[in-house]
Design an enzyme around this catalytic site. Structure first.
Site, PDB file in Angstrom:
ATOM      1  N   HIS A 157       5.627  -8.118  -0.857  1.00 50.15           N
ATOM      2  CA  HIS A 157       5.789  -9.496  -0.383  1.00 50.15           C
ATOM      3  C   HIS A 157       4.712  -9.906   0.614  1.00 50.15           C
ATOM      4  O   HIS A 157       4.559 -11.095   0.906  1.00 50.15           O
ATOM      5  CB  HIS A 157       7.190  -9.709   0.213  1.00 50.15           C
ATOM      6  CG  HIS A 157       7.385  -9.105   1.568  1.00 50.15           C
ATOM      7  ND1 HIS A 157       8.044  -7.912   1.772  1.00 50.15           N
ATOM      8  CD2 HIS A 157       7.020  -9.518   2.804  1.00 50.15           C
ATOM      9  CE1 HIS A 157       8.087  -7.634   3.058  1.00 50.15           C
ATOM     10  NE2 HIS A 157       7.464  -8.595   3.710  1.00 50.15           N
ATOM     11  N   ASP A 189       9.267  -3.627  -3.834  1.00 53.78           N
ATOM     12  CA  ASP A 189       8.546  -4.305  -2.750  1.00 53.78           C
ATOM     13  C   ASP A 189       7.423  -3.428  -2.197  1.00 53.78           C
ATOM     14  O   ASP A 189       7.242  -3.321  -0.987  1.00 53.78           O
ATOM     15  CB  ASP A 189       9.506  -4.718  -1.635  1.00 53.78           C
ATOM     16  CG  ASP A 189       8.868  -5.708  -0.661  1.00 53.78           C
ATOM     17  OD1 ASP A 189       7.910  -6.396  -1.063  1.00 53.78           O
ATOM     18  OD2 ASP A 189       9.301  -5.765   0.501  1.00 53.78           O
ATOM     19  N   SER A 266       5.632  -5.941   8.564  1.00 57.31           N
ATOM     20  CA  SER A 266       5.911  -5.577   7.179  1.00 57.31           C
ATOM     21  C   SER A 266       4.717  -4.862   6.561  1.00 57.31           C
ATOM     22  O   SER A 266       3.586  -5.337   6.641  1.00 57.31           O
ATOM     23  CB  SER A 266       6.236  -6.829   6.358  1.00 57.31           C
ATOM     24  OG  SER A 266       7.441  -7.400   6.776  1.00 57.31           O
TER      25      SER A 266
END
Length: 422
Positions: A157, A189, A266
């Site tokens: 993502h 992901d 992230s």
């Protein structure tokens, strides 16, 4: 405290006056002044008036010291802050003594692996900065180098946001390189990038299967675009099933940690005290509740990606057919709702379901429509939203606009979003 400080300054000043250097300069100044006035400096004809004048001057010096020295110290501190780059600590850990040497285990971990952590920027090639003329940053994230020849691991993502974007990677030493996407698994992901540079510092991969709840871990990354940020915490759980988090089509037992992880973290590594990556930072629910993809699961993805590279099958940029809104979301399961309500008094007690918006891409339709991180989506076009699948279904609908009901704190609000067509 003020009186005590003034007393100490007086003592320091008296010691300075008592020093030979001070007296030699003072004597020279007195001789010069008396010579100008035509007076013999060796004359002893001073009267009691001179003694009284001396006492008054001494009192004046004390007042001057009390007033001037604190401001001098403040100026020195300001100068030190302004020129802090000239005083960068260079003391090696082996030269430290006492508690700094014995108990700074987090610093030891960071020293061994921080160079392999990178900052990732997603540039929007259709929009440019007014002053620099460069593409604006649509979003950002983190990653870490897993091969010396420039292979980087991150979250899917982070790099798959929207069409018309390019990826840039900045190393810990400040060098910036364009990156190409090599492989992406949107289900797990995970993604890999490649930059054209060799002899890079590599992050060692550990084993997440041996982790225990309560173990110390270190999260590295670039939260809020602040590169080289370090936070620490413990493993809260080693078996947080994706079903508990409301993540569809994922069969992963996530690592839960209380290490501070926020937007931009992230894709960065979650590291054990041996300096080995045992997870990939993936999402944050609230302060003290964050999740990482276990490194054992990541290794399976890397093996599959390596097999694809051997067969010569390159990754082809493909974007979802569904319309684009520009958010990252998390289903509010009963467990997550319980944690949120126990940590925040602003959570409505009647809330039983919904989707938490934990990231909004700048410049996206969601951002333009007024959606904010922390909002809880409860309805879209009058349909109840119970999980993230309901949001995807709403995007697949042909409705031009999405009328979204959200909870922001304790207030219920309506926002209207016009998703972009693929």
């Amino acid at each position: 405290m003020a009186l005590r400080g003034s007393h100490r300054l007086e003592v320091i000043f008296k010691r300075c006056i008592a020093s030979p250097v001070f007296h030699s300069h003072a004597a020279n100044r007195r001789s010069s002044q008396l010579a100008i006035k035509g007076t013999d400096p060796s004359s002893n004809g001073n009267s009691g008036q001179d003694q009284q004048n001396g006492e008054q001057k001494a009192k004046g010096w004390r007042r001057l010291v009390r007033f001037f020295v604190p401001f001098s110290l403040g100026a020195a501190v300001s100068a030190a802050v302004i020129k802090r780059e000239d005083f960068t600590p260079t003391i090696a850990a082996s030269k430290m003594t006492g508690r700094r040497r014995d108990f700074n285990f987090i610093a030891d971990v960071v020293a061994g692996c921080a160079d392999s952590v990178v900052y990732i920027e997603i540039k929007d090639t259709r929009h440019f900065d007014y002053f620099s003329g460069q593409p604006i940053t649509a979003s950002n994230g983190s990653g870490f180098i897993i091969e010396q020849n420039g292979l980087i691991l991150t979250n899917a993502h982070v790099v798959i946001n929207k069409p018309h974007t390019m990826v840039q990677v900045r190393l810990s030493d400040g060098r910036t390189f364009p990156a190409t996407i090599e492989d992406v698994d949107q289900t797990s992901d995970l993604a890999t990038l490649r930059i054209q540079v060799n002899n890079l510092s590599v992050m060692r991969l550990g084993k997440s299967s041996t982790l225990r709840s309560g173990e110390w871990v270190v999260a590295l990354g670039s939260p809020l675009a602040l590169s080289n940020t370090v936070t620490a915490g413990v493993i809260s759980s080693t078996q947080r099933a994706s079903q508990e988090l409301g993540l569809r089509n994922r069969d992963i037992n996530y690592l839960q940690t209380d290490a501070a992880i926020t937007f931009g973290n992230s894709g960065g590594p979650l590291v054990n005290l041996d300096g080995e990556a045992i997870g990939v930072n993936s999402m944050k629910v609230t302060a003290g509740i964050s999740f990482a993809i276990p490194i054992d699961y990541v290794k399976v993805f890397l093996e599959r990606a390596a097999e694809k590279r051997k067969k010569g099958s390159a990754y082809k940029t493909g974007y979802p057919v569904k319309r684009y809104m520009g958010i990252t979301m998390l289903t509010l399961t009963p467990d997550i709702l319980f944690e949120l309500k126990s940590r925040s008094q602003n959570m409505p007690s009647h809330l039983t379901h919904g989707v938490l918006v934990w990231k909004v891409i700048v410049g996206s339709p969601a951002h333009s429509g007024g959606l904010q991180p922390g909002d809880i989506v409860t309805h879209i076009n009058k349909k109840e939203i119970k999980n993230s699948s309901d949001v995807y279904d709403a995007l697949a609908d042909n409705s031009k606009n999405l009328d979204i009901v959200i909870l922001r704190g304790v207030k219920q609000m309506h926002v209207t979003i016009t998703p972009e067509d693929p």
